[in-house]
Design a protein around this motif. Structure first.
Motif, PDB file in Angstrom:
ATOM      1  N   VAL A 180     -30.510 -13.074 -87.723  1.00 12.96           N
ATOM      2  CA  VAL A 180     -31.030 -14.440 -87.705  1.00 12.96           C
ATOM      3  C   VAL A 180     -30.021 -15.330 -86.989  1.00 12.96           C
ATOM      4  CG1 VAL A 180     -30.062 -14.902 -89.984  1.00 12.96           C
ATOM      5  CG2 VAL A 180     -31.891 -16.357 -89.123  1.00 12.96           C
ATOM      6  N   ALA A 181     -30.548 -16.283 -86.236  1.00 15.69           N
ATOM      7  CA  ALA A 181     -29.684 -17.175 -85.477  1.00 15.69           C
ATOM      8  C   ALA A 181     -30.068 -18.616 -85.756  1.00 15.69           C
ATOM      9  CB  ALA A 181     -29.833 -16.877 -83.983  1.00 15.69           C
ATOM     10  N   LEU A 182     -29.074 -19.437 -86.128  1.00 14.07           N
ATOM     11  CA  LEU A 182     -29.299 -20.873 -86.282  1.00 14.07           C
ATOM     12  C   LEU A 182     -28.770 -21.565 -85.046  1.00 14.07           C
ATOM     13  CD1 LEU A 182     -28.159 -21.676 -89.943  1.00 14.07           C
ATOM     14  CD2 LEU A 182     -30.397 -20.996 -89.098  1.00 14.07           C
ATOM     15  N   ARG A 183     -29.546 -22.471 -84.494  1.00 15.56           N
ATOM     16  CA  ARG A 183     -29.093 -23.227 -83.325  1.00 15.56           C
ATOM     17  C   ARG A 183     -29.230 -24.710 -83.610  1.00 15.56           C
ATOM     18  NH1 ARG A 183     -26.958 -19.602 -82.557  1.00 15.56           N
ATOM     19  NH2 ARG A 183     -27.124 -17.905 -81.058  1.00 15.56           N
ATOM     20  N   ASP A 184     -28.092 -25.397 -83.689  1.00 16.04           N
ATOM     21  CA  ASP A 184     -28.069 -26.849 -83.895  1.00 16.04           C
ATOM     22  C   ASP A 184     -28.924 -27.267 -85.097  1.00 16.04           C
ATOM     23  OD1 ASP A 184     -26.412 -27.343 -81.730  1.00 16.04           O
ATOM     24  OD2 ASP A 184     -28.124 -27.240 -80.348  1.00 16.04           O
ATOM     25  N   VAL A 202     -25.463 -26.861 -87.382  1.00 15.12           N
ATOM     26  CA  VAL A 202     -24.857 -25.550 -87.602  1.00 15.12           C
ATOM     27  C   VAL A 202     -25.355 -24.580 -86.529  1.00 15.12           C
ATOM     28  CG1 VAL A 202     -24.872 -23.539 -89.122  1.00 15.12           C
ATOM     29  CG2 VAL A 202     -24.582 -25.818 -90.087  1.00 15.12           C
ATOM     30  N   ASN A 203     -24.414 -23.858 -85.932  1.00 12.14           N
ATOM     31  CA  ASN A 203     -24.750 -22.745 -85.052  1.00 12.14           C
ATOM     32  C   ASN A 203     -24.186 -21.498 -85.683  1.00 12.14           C
ATOM     33  OD1 ASN A 203     -26.061 -23.749 -82.496  1.00 12.14           O
ATOM     34  ND2 ASN A 203     -24.327 -25.168 -82.728  1.00 12.14           N
ATOM     35  N   ARG A 262     -36.995 -27.646 -95.468  1.00 10.32           N
ATOM     36  CA  ARG A 262     -37.385 -28.063 -94.140  1.00 10.32           C
ATOM     37  C   ARG A 262     -36.167 -28.386 -93.296  1.00 10.32           C
ATOM     38  NH1 ARG A 262     -39.102 -32.807 -93.986  1.00 10.32           N
ATOM     39  NH2 ARG A 262     -39.049 -32.891 -96.247  1.00 10.32           N
ATOM     40  N   VAL A 263     -36.208 -28.005 -92.030  1.00 11.51           N
ATOM     41  CA  VAL A 263     -35.147 -28.321 -91.089  1.00 11.51           C
ATOM     42  C   VAL A 263     -35.507 -29.625 -90.397  1.00 11.51           C
ATOM     43  CG1 VAL A 263     -34.298 -27.603 -88.832  1.00 11.51           C
ATOM     44  CG2 VAL A 263     -34.359 -25.972 -90.720  1.00 11.51           C
TER      45      VAL A 263
END
Ligand SMILES: Nc1ncnc2c1ncn2[C@@H]1O[C@H](COP(=O)(O)OP(=O)(O)OP(=O)(O)O)[C@@H](O)[C@H]1O
Ligand SMILES: Nc1ncnc2c1ncn2[C@@H]1O[C@H](COP(=O)(O)OP(=O)(O)OP(=O)(O)O)[C@@H](O)[C@H]1O
Ligand SMILES: [Mg+2]
Ligand SMILES: [Mg+2]
Lengths: 246, 234, 238, 234, 238
Positions: E8-12, E26-27, E58-59
């Motif tokens: 899984v990847a979080l971008r900004d 968070v990245n 929710r993001v």
């Protein structure tokens, strides 16, 4: 079975409780009563939701026939209206000469008066009596209370207010919550109250039960009905006079 | 069917022309129902909350009775109030029969059990949550009730609105104790019943739509008011 | 029966729920001062014991006797629940609530709130809804709310379970200061290090029964029963 | 006042002699109101729960409207149902007017918004509690609704009882669509209205007390039934 | 953008509530296997991060990308919340619930419940109402309920906070076995010892930002930032 719309004053008289079982016995016809206001009874008839109506408001009935909802109206019987009021009778209507005089006295003393105010047969009769006395209820003060309710409810209100009221004799005699009220004036021919039977036109509403309409009409105009109607008494007073033409 | 359109038209016409009679009976409707609501809330909110926090012998029976009283037939309430207030009744001297006050009394009797039941239900959950804390802080019954009512006000709102709905739409009782006297005790529902009896269904429906619009208005107003204030808390 | 230096005495106290005995019979005396740590495995009855002492849990049989009349005792106690109860209000209102109950003046309330918010490190969150706090923040708030009336007796049910290392040490400091200032503390924890740091005496529960009780140094260093010994070594306890 | 005693006596006499008419109209009252309750619950419980768990654009407006509909005036509902079922209305061919079915339809319309509103209110709290878990378990909407209704059944009971109470005590609508026909559509409330009109307050009150007793009976029965089953869970 | 070994990847990714940024930007990339421990002081945003990954929070901006389509990812994940959510049912029904949802057969459900009840040590409490369990018992039940569908990815938010020493070690064993059997675990804890025992890699959060990330041995032994260093020594972190 058939459905017959009747007014509250007819039902409250108790006569239906005498007639219906005999009709069932004689003809096998079960008559279901819908007890509603005059206007509503006419509307039920117009919509074809009942098979016949039994009301007492001549002008409205004739208009109903004219509009083609019923082929004819047939008079069955009449009773009469009476003036009810507090036993103390502040307006002294008990000694009035006629109905118009009684109303004039009430208006002069401004004693509380309860009007049906619902455009029923009784209400229309009351209005015609006022105009016969050359008085206009629209000009009256707060002593004139248009309650907009059925006969029984209006009598309850009059009883609660110790007020005068115009009622049909049958409803009055059958009324249990008399309180301090008493019958003060009656007998003026202007107070007669004609009931008529109007079958709904099957040509207009094919589902209405034409045969049952006829059976009921025949029975209501029969000598047996005559005997029962004329013989119906409350507290020893006879209420209705059969006047159907044979 | 046409009548329904005719009814809408009638409602529209009545509102647009600001018919004087309509304004009068609408205001009376509001006055009677809101007064009844306020009085019923003052009684029912603490009562329902108290039932939620108090354990006593006949608690279940009391609650079942309260629930049953939600089914009090308005006509019977009307009759009893009528008998009590009538000239020959015990409170006859007050001369309240056929006044808006009598109508308010009848409605209070009808909606108080409803609001109290719903309050009890809503407060039970909140009490389960707060129970330990409030007992631990050694609160008095009065403080507990106040805290629960305040913190549970959102849930209570629905109960109060249910009560208001029942009051504003009610006709059986107020017909008997109010008498539907023109310019004195006629309200929207009794006027509707009257027009129905007259067979003037269009006007009856028109008044009905006005009443529904009124209920909508009150509800939206309350929701809008309570929203601004909710954000901060729950 | 209750002598002067005894704060509270339990005699044959039992708590039964659904026909099962979940606590007791327990006979226990707690002295007038000190810092009692209640230890025991999950489900041993620690929470139940604390609640019984505080009076929020009904006793099925036996007695709980405080040295002062119950009404007085209750007024001077506070409790931090294992699962903190948050009023559906702001953090500030949560902190102010116990003071409001006793009718403190507005300025007293303000001062109390400001002081304790700083102590528990929630000063910046005073106007947040309490129900939206993080797990650790809720625990801190519950602690501040319990201390704000400077109780005579303070019950704490795993108050540091969700706290980070620094907060734990800060709270321990707060508790030790309160204890030194005269607040009797009765606390449960699963953190044996914390028990060592704080306890003046230990109560060890097992299966709802009191298994061992005594001065902290004694009990922790040389437990009498094999079960307690095993527990302190983190071993299997049956 | 005497009337109230007379009424109690009348109620007593009616019950003791098991008056055949009384039994008939009582059973019809029960049949109509319970049928309406069941149908309304089948609609309102899922609907109210769905509103509690679903976020959508006009959610607040929908809820405010639902709350407002709790104030639907029975007479207006009666009129509209009448116009729809009347011989000259769109569903006239079904011949439902002046039958118990028509009365059930009217009552369903009246109590569904009430039950749905109360359900929404009750389920909101439970949803706040279950929200994370149910989302996490990747449940479908249907599963969420079923879980909430099942686990919140105690709270829903009060809502359902409120609906029952409103139905069993209602008179305005069923008078219009049922017609109060003897041995066909007469129920307790319409019979009470009838006797009131006749001024026979003792009998009206007697029937009223029977009605209240019936409501009490139903409530106690439900409470007793739900109690045995509660113990185990909540 | 997402390569094969990245789970899984979080971008900004940002989470804002009431105008305040509580997480991010968070990245972060998490690999396909391992045992990730998320560390950080109270209010750092650990719970928020886990919920964002799981998709229950929710993001506000940025993205969360799983290597598989979201719908698939969601089906194979499970979460143990910091404050365990108990269904108002019996322990047995709580355990059975996730299996019922996927329409498992009655016998599968029975076997699953029996097995996991034993694993979490609640066999004797199966017919109790779950809401009446002790704090630790609730946590164990939540854990069993999360594991019963043998998830591919398991999120744990301080799962041992209320557990006693023995239970903690048992649960750690259960988690290590699940991890060895292929369950990806992402867990928060305030217990640094536990982090050392379990972690294959560490994510360190501070004030909602990702502060440090890397192999557990590296990060724990030689943290790069002074804040992380201070935190691991239990020191004051600002
Ligand atoms: N109302 C109740 N009904 C049934 N059992 C209960 C009830 N309350 C508590 N119990 C049981 O009693 C036992 C003791 O509970 P208690 O909460 O006191 O444990 P504890 O020592 O605080 O445990 P933990 O460390 O997990 O918090 C537990 O097994 C619990 O399941
Ligand atoms: N809905 C919300 N509204 C406002 N603030 C929130 C909300 N949810 C969380 N916060 C705040 O965001 C911050 C991060 O919360 P989070 O629960 O992620 O912390 P955490 O790292 O899990 O802390 P802990 O170790 O105490 O559980 C906290 O300061 C919290 O008060
Ligand atoms: Mg505990
Ligand atoms: Mg957290």
């Amino acid at each position: 079975t058939m459905k017959l719309a009747v007014t509250t004053s007819f039902h409250n008289s108790g006569l239906s409780d005498v007639l219906l079982p005999v009709i069932l016995e004689d003809t096998g016809l079960e008559v279901q009563l819908l007890v509603v206001g005059t206007g509503q009874a006419l509307r039920l008839g117009e919509a074809g939701d009942v098979d016949a109506i039994l009301v007492h408001s001549r002008a409205a009935e004739e208009a109903f026939v004219a509009k083609g909802f019923a082929p004819y109206r047939r008079e069955i019987m009449y009773n009469d209206f009476v003036f009810i009021g507090p036993q103390s009778d502040a307006a002294k209507i008990a000694s009035a000469g006629d109905a118009a005089d009684a109303l004039t006295r009430i208006a002069e003393t401004e004693a509380p008066f309860v009007s049906r105010g619902d455009e029923s047969g009784t209400h229309k009769k009351e209005l015609s009596l006022w105009s016969a006395a050359q008085l206009d209820p629209a000009q009256f003060g707060s002593w004139y209370k248009a309650v907009g309710a059925g006969m029984g409810a209006s009598l309850n209100t009059a009883s609660g207010l110790d007020a005068y009221i115009l009622a049909d004799r049958a409803s009055w005699l059958n009324f249990a919550n008399k309180g301090t009220l008493a019958l003060l004036f009656s007998g003026d021919p202007a107070l007669f109250n004609q009931y008529a039977y109007l079958p709904i036109d099957p040509a207009r509403h094919p589902h209405v039960k034409a045969e049952a309409q006829r059976t009921l009409e025949d029975w209501l105009t029969s000598p047996k009905a005559e005997a029962l109607i004329n013989g119906y008494r409350i507290e020893g007073t006879s209420l209705f006079v059969f006047n159907a033409e044979g | 069917m046409n009548e329904i359109w005719a009814g809408m038209l009638a409602a529209f016409r009545l509102i647009v022309t600001l018919d004087a009679d309509l304004v009068e009976i609408t205001l009376r409707s509001l006055q009677v129902s809101l007064s009844a609501l306020v009085i019923a809330c003052v009684i029912a909110l603490p009562l329902g909350t108290w039932l939620a926090i108090r354990r006593f012998r006949f608690r279940r029976a009391t609650i079942a009775t309260l629930n049953a009283l939600m089914g009090l037939p308005p006509v019977v309430v009307g009759l009893i109030v009528y008998l009590l207030l009538s000239r020959s009744g015990p409170f006859g001297v007050l001369g309240l029969l056929f006044t808006p006050t009598a109508m308010i009394i009848a409605q209070v009797i009808i909606i108080t059990p409803l609001i109290a039941s719903l309050t009890h239900q809503a407060m039970r959950e909140l009490w389960a949550e707060y129970h330990d804390l409030l007992i631990s802080l050694n609160t008095t019954s009065r403080q507990r009730i106040a805290t629960l009512i305040w913190d549970g006000r959102r849930a209570l709102l629905t109960g109060a609105l249910a009560g208001f709905g029942r009051a504003i739409g009610e006709v059986g009782a107020i017909m008997i104790v109010g008498g539907n006297i023109d310019h004195a005790t006629r309200v929207l529902t009794t006027a509707i019943a009257l027009e129905t009896g007259k067979g003037d269904f269009a006007l009856a429906l028109g008044l009905g739509f006005v009443l529904i619009a009124l209920a909508l208005l009150v509800n939206f107003a309350i929701h809008t008011l309570s929203r601004t204030e909710q954000e901060g808390t729950w | 029966m209750v002598d002067a230096s005894i704060l509270v005495a339990l005699r044959d106290t039992c708590v039964k729920r659904r026909g099962k005995t979940i606590l007791g019979p327990v006979n226990l005396d707690l002295l007038d001062d000190g810092f009692t740590i209640v230890l025991g495995p999950n489900g041993a009855g620690k929470t139940t014991l604390l609640k019984v002492l505080h009076g929020v849990e009904r006793v099925s049989s036996g007695t709980v006797k405080w040295s002062v009349p119950d009404a007085v005792a209750r007024q001077t106690q506070a409790y931090v629940f294992q699962r903190p109860v948050m009023l559906r209000r702001s953090v500030r209102q949560n902190l102010a609530y116990p003071l409001k109950l006793v009718g403190a003046s507005a300025s007293d309330i303000d001062n109390g709130v400001t002081f304790w918010a700083a102590q528990i490190g929630l000063t910046e969150m005073l106007d947040r809804p309490a129900t939206r706090l993080s797990g650790g923040e809720k625990q801190k708030l519950a602690l501040g709310r319990a201390l704000i009336r400077t109780p005579r007796v303070l019950f704490l049910d795993e108050p540091c379970a969700n706290l980070d290392g620094r907060s734990t040490r800060e709270i321990e400091g707060v508790l030790q200061r309160a204890n030194a200032a005269g607040t009797r503390i009765i606390m449960t924890t699963h953190n044996l290090g914390q028990a060592r740091r704080l306890a003046s005496d230990i109560v060890f529960l097992l299966n709802g029964r009191l298994h061992e009780q005594g001065r902290a140094t004694d009990v922790l260093r040389a437990p009498q029963t094999p079960e307690a010994k095993a527990f302190f070594q983190g071993d299997i306890v049956e």
